[in-house]
Design a protein around this motif. Structure first.
Motif, short mmCIF file in Angstrom:
data_model
loop_
_atom_site.label_atom_id
_atom_site.label_comp_id
_atom_site.label_asym_id
_atom_site.label_seq_id
_atom_site.Cartn_x
_atom_site.Cartn_y
_atom_site.Cartn_z
N LEU A 1 -8.78 -7.46 8.69
CA LEU A 1 -10.28 -6.88 7.97
C LEU A 1 -9.91 -5.69 7.41
CD1 LEU A 1 -12.75 -7.77 7.21
CD2 LEU A 1 -13.79 -6.94 9.41
N ALA A 2 -9.22 -4.87 7.86
CA ALA A 2 -8.97 -3.58 7.35
C ALA A 2 -8.20 -3.57 6.15
CB ALA A 2 -8.23 -2.38 8.40
N TYR A 3 -7.10 -4.62 6.26
CA TYR A 3 -6.24 -4.86 5.07
C TYR A 3 -7.08 -5.40 3.70
CZ TYR A 3 -2.32 -6.90 2.24
OH TYR A 3 -1.46 -7.10 1.29
N GLY A 4 -7.89 -6.35 4.07
CA GLY A 4 -8.78 -7.00 3.13
C GLY A 4 -9.68 -5.83 2.52
N ALA A 5 -10.38 -5.13 3.30
CA ALA A 5 -11.20 -4.12 2.91
C ALA A 5 -10.43 -3.37 1.71
CB ALA A 5 -11.68 -3.05 3.92
N LYS A 6 -9.26 -3.01 2.14
CA LYS A 6 -8.42 -2.10 1.27
C LYS A 6 -8.19 -2.74 -0.09
CE LYS A 6 -3.44 -0.10 0.99
NZ LYS A 6 -2.95 -1.11 0.13
N CYS A 7 -7.98 -4.08 -0.23
CA CYS A 7 -7.81 -4.48 -1.41
C CYS A 7 -9.04 -4.59 -2.21
CB CYS A 7 -7.52 -6.18 -1.26
SG CYS A 7 -6.09 -6.45 -0.46
N ILE A 8 -10.05 -4.86 -1.57
CA ILE A 8 -11.69 -4.61 -2.42
C ILE A 8 -11.82 -3.00 -3.04
CG2 ILE A 8 -14.06 -4.73 -2.19
CD1 ILE A 8 -13.84 -7.03 -0.21
N LYS A 9 -11.40 -2.20 -2.08
CA LYS A 9 -11.86 -1.08 -2.12
C LYS A 9 -10.70 -0.35 -3.54
CE LYS A 9 -11.92 3.74 -0.07
NZ LYS A 9 -11.73 4.40 1.07
N GLU A 10 -9.59 -0.50 -3.45
CA GLU A 10 -8.59 -0.29 -4.43
C GLU A 10 -9.00 -0.88 -5.78
OE1 GLU A 10 -4.75 -1.19 -3.31
OE2 GLU A 10 -4.74 0.65 -1.96
N PHE A 11 -9.20 -2.14 -5.57
CA PHE A 11 -9.73 -2.88 -7.09
C PHE A 11 -10.90 -2.20 -7.72
CE2 PHE A 11 -12.05 -6.02 -9.60
CZ PHE A 11 -11.17 -6.53 -10.35
N ARG A 12 -11.86 -1.89 -6.91
CA ARG A 12 -13.07 -1.44 -7.31
C ARG A 12 -12.95 0.06 -7.89
NH1 ARG A 12 -18.04 -2.11 -3.41
NH2 ARG A 12 -19.24 -1.66 -5.28
N GLU A 13 -12.26 0.80 -7.32
CA GLU A 13 -11.77 2.12 -7.86
C GLU A 13 -11.11 2.07 -9.40
OE1 GLU A 13 -9.51 3.85 -4.79
OE2 GLU A 13 -11.38 4.44 -3.44
N GLN A 14 -10.26 1.12 -9.56
CA GLN A 14 -9.79 0.86 -10.72
C GLN A 14 -10.83 0.51 -11.65
OE1 GLN A 14 -6.58 -2.10 -10.47
NE2 GLN A 14 -5.51 -0.95 -8.51
N LYS A 15 -11.83 -0.20 -11.47
CA LYS A 15 -12.76 -0.86 -12.42
C LYS A 15 -13.86 0.20 -12.98
CE LYS A 15 -9.70 -3.98 -12.73
NZ LYS A 15 -8.95 -4.14 -14.19
N GLY A 16 -14.16 1.08 -12.32
CA GLY A 16 -15.27 1.98 -12.60
C GLY A 16 -16.46 1.27 -12.61
N ILE A 17 -17.17 1.37 -13.73
CA ILE A 17 -18.60 0.75 -13.47
C ILE A 17 -18.38 -1.00 -13.41
CG2 ILE A 17 -18.89 0.62 -16.26
CD1 ILE A 17 -21.87 1.31 -15.68
N ARG A 18 -17.33 -1.34 -14.29
CA ARG A 18 -17.16 -2.78 -14.19
C ARG A 18 -17.04 -3.36 -12.95
NH1 ARG A 18 -12.03 -3.86 -16.70
NH2 ARG A 18 -12.95 -6.14 -17.43
N ARG A 19 -16.87 -2.64 -11.75
CA ARG A 19 -16.89 -3.21 -10.44
C ARG A 19 -18.21 -3.74 -10.09
NH1 ARG A 19 -16.63 2.22 -6.70
NH2 ARG A 19 -18.28 3.41 -7.42
N VAL A 20 -19.27 -3.64 -10.86
CA VAL A 20 -20.49 -4.15 -10.41
C VAL A 20 -20.52 -5.76 -10.39
CG1 VAL A 20 -21.70 -2.23 -11.45
CG2 VAL A 20 -21.47 -4.36 -12.66
N ALA A 21 -19.54 -6.35 -11.00
CA ALA A 21 -19.30 -7.56 -11.05
C ALA A 21 -18.98 -8.23 -9.51
CB ALA A 21 -18.06 -8.37 -11.76
#
Length: 368
Positions: A259-279
């Motif tokens: 679960l920590a590995y899956g969380a890392k994927c979400i967190k890193e992607f959202r950090e890259q996308k800025g405001i677009r992560r609202v999707a």
């Protein structure tokens, strides 16, 4: 018995066993107490029925004004009333007495990104422990029309299969908690229910990740063939040709690490996308108390179309992502008391997330 049942018609049953893979926070009126709640299970089945049945809100030609969903699950609308099946909890008393334990802060440190809303100084929540099993039994109302009876079993088994392979139960079920996997199901020999369940494979009975994904996609395609394809943009979360399923290439010895590995994927992607992560879900709070939220007339939140769950394959645990198709409302940015419209091409962001998962080594299921 159901009201109006004919006594000379047998009632078909289906007994389903689920295994809890990650801590399950499911409560009733007392939010600090964990329990398997049949209304919550039925609500989850109804959700996945809508996700796979595009005609759920159309009128059932054989009923008196009820929709197909109301005919199967029951409802309060005109001509609705009771549904076509009863739901029972048939877990053993031993299981029911040993499913509670205080939320353990040991794993909350690594998973704080996902579990922040589960930790509160004011409320210490119980949860249903991993490795527990619970059983439910569905009893379908007797029916003289064989095709109608078979259709109802297909609808119910599709919902059960999706809950036990894609969805989850309780708080934070879209973010890995409350992962419950379908372990087994059984119906009386030579019954219609038995005929239908033979068409579906339980992926969790496989021993390798490759075989798991093959079994998963096989059954998903069978389920999809039972229903009419979606031809319009969805008004709610659906499973269609745009949906993507991604299984991690690496397994872990413990659900917490997975679960920590899956969380890392979400967190890193959202950090890259800025405001677009609202999707990936709303509302969102940015620095300086800037809030991104749906237009008020459209509600105050948007559930994430991205589901993260943990699947157990053999002795290892794997993160598994489902990126579903879903509508996206108009959103606004609230900054220092002022609001303005924000335009996000959410489908583009979701496609970027799918590509990101592939780059991280996730195996993609074949398209529908």
């Amino acid at each position: 018995m159901f009201g109006g049942d004919r006594v000379d018609l047998p009632r078909e049953t289906l007994t389903v066993t689920f295994q809890v893979v990650t801590p399950l926070f499911l409560s009733g009126a007392e939010q600090d107490k964990a329990e398997i709640r049949l209304p919550s299970v039925k609500g989850a089945l109804r959700y996945w029925y809508r996700a796979i049945q595009p005609q759920y809100n159309q009128l059932d030609k054989e009923s008196t004004g009820a929709s197909l969903e109301e005919q199967l699950f029951g409802g309060t609308g005109s001509g609705a009333g009771l549904g076509r099946f009863l739901l029972r909890d048939v877990s053993t008393e031993e299981v029911k007495q040993n499913i509670r334990r205080r939320f353990d802060p040991v794993f909350s440190k690594d998973l704080s990104y996902l579990s922040f809303s589960l930790r509160s100084k004011k409320l210490e929540r119980d949860y249903i422990q991993p490795d527990q099993e619970f059983k439910i039994q569905l009893v379908l109302r007797p029916e003289t029309n064989t095709e109608r009876q078979k259709r109802n079993w297909q609808e119910l088994m599709a919902s059960i299969w999706l809950l036990g392979h894609v969805g989850g139960l309780g708080a934070r079920s879209r973010r890995g908690f409350g992962s419950v996997q379908l372990s087994s199901w059984e119906a009386p020999p030579d019954s219609l229910a038995q005929q239908v369940l033979k068409e579906l494979h339980i992926a969790h009975q496989q021993q390798t990740s490759q075989d798991w994904l093959k079994a998963f996609m096989h059954s998903l395609k069978v389920i999809h063939s039972w229903f009419v394809n979606y031809s319009e943009s969805p008004t709610h979360t659906v499973i269609n040709q745009q949906t993507g399923f991604y299984l991690a290439s690496t397994g872990f010895a413990h659900w917490e690490k997975a679960l920590a590995y899956g969380a890392k994927c979400i967190k890193e992607f959202r950090e890259q996308k800025g405001i677009r992560r609202v999707a990936l879900g709303l509302p969102m709070i940015l620095p300086n108390k800037v809030i991104i939220q749906p237009k008020k007339r459209e509600g105050n939140r948007v559930a994430s179309p991205v589901w993260l769950r943990i699947v157990r394959i053999g002795k290892e645990f794997y993160p598994f992502f489902s990126v579903l198709s879903a509508p996206f409302p108009q959103i606004e940015k609230m900054d220092k008391g002022q609001s303005r419209n924000v335009h996000i091409h959410h489908q583009t962001v979701l496609e970027e997330f799918k590509n990101y998962l592939v780059e991280q080594g996730y195996s993609q299921g074949a398209s529908l």
